[in-house]
Design a protein around this motif. Structure first.
Motif, PDB file in Angstrom:
ATOM      1  N   GLY A  68     -28.378  28.546 -29.296  1.00  0.00           N
ATOM      2  CA  GLY A  68     -27.129  29.420 -29.118  1.00  0.00           C
ATOM      3  C   GLY A  68     -25.816  28.348 -29.751  1.00  0.00           C
TER       4      GLY A  68
ATOM      5  N   GLU B 133     -31.939  34.497 -20.319  1.00  0.00           N
ATOM      6  CA  GLU B 133     -31.775  33.441 -21.126  1.00  0.00           C
ATOM      7  C   GLU B 133     -31.000  32.303 -20.521  1.00  0.00           C
ATOM      8  OE1 GLU B 133     -31.898  35.340 -25.642  1.00  0.00           O
ATOM      9  OE2 GLU B 133     -30.015  35.470 -24.421  1.00  0.00           O
TER      10      GLU B 133
ATOM     11  N   ARG C  73     -26.387  33.609 -31.670  1.00  0.00           N
ATOM     12  CA  ARG C  73     -27.781  33.022 -31.419  1.00  0.00           C
ATOM     13  C   ARG C  73     -28.550  32.841 -32.710  1.00  0.00           C
ATOM     14  NH1 ARG C  73     -26.364  36.376 -27.129  1.00  0.00           N
ATOM     15  NH2 ARG C  73     -26.482  35.290 -24.918  1.00  0.00           N
TER      16      ARG C  73
ATOM     17  N   PHE D 166     -28.600  28.985 -21.708  1.00  0.00           N
ATOM     18  CA  PHE D 166     -27.947  28.156 -22.430  1.00  0.00           C
ATOM     19  C   PHE D 166     -26.944  27.213 -21.784  1.00  0.00           C
ATOM     20  CE2 PHE D 166     -28.750  31.744 -25.353  1.00  0.00           C
ATOM     21  CZ  PHE D 166     -29.569  31.146 -25.964  1.00  0.00           C
TER      22      PHE D 166
END
Length: 123
Positions: free
Chosen positions: A41, A16, A36, A18
């Motif tokens: 997030g 992921e 999350r 962010f």
């Protein structure tokens, strides 16, 4: 399809991304947590933070002893942890501490769970 963000020696490093959260450094005694919700997030503090204090999250499970945490960080994130908790445990010994219980209250917003028969509460 594999959406791995990067590899190190053929092993997945992340899945992921962010962007804002990627600026947070790791600590084994974090003052923030990333929660999350779907594709988003959110960063929340776990305790009061002083002005100018670095905001840190944990990249790993914090329950294992210092040696296991440091080994995982080296293997998965390619650095030797030198946070205040690791340094304190290096001096005091790296046995499993009650950190998991103390942090559970902050993360979940309540007291640590009790186990066994005494955990039942009569009303």
């Amino acid at each position: 399809a594999d959406h791995t963000a990067a590899t190190a020696g053929g092993a997945a490093v992340g899945r992921e991304l962010f962007i804002a959260a990627s600026y947070f450094n790791h600590s084994c005694e974090p003052n923030c947590i990333i929660r999350r919700r779907g594709a988003f997030g959110f960063v929340s503090t776990l305790r009061a933070v002083e002005a100018g204090e670095e905001l840190c999250i944990s990249y790993i499970d914090l329950e294992p002893p210092r040696s296991a945490r440091r080994a995982e960080l080296l293997k998965c994130f390619h650095f030797h942890c030198q946070c205040t908790r690791c340094e304190r445990e290096a001096v005091a010994g790296s046995g499993k501490s009650s950190y998991a219980q103390k942090s559970a209250a902050a993360i979940k917003g309540g007291a640590p769970k009790r186990r066994g028969r005494k955990a039942r509460i009569s009303r």
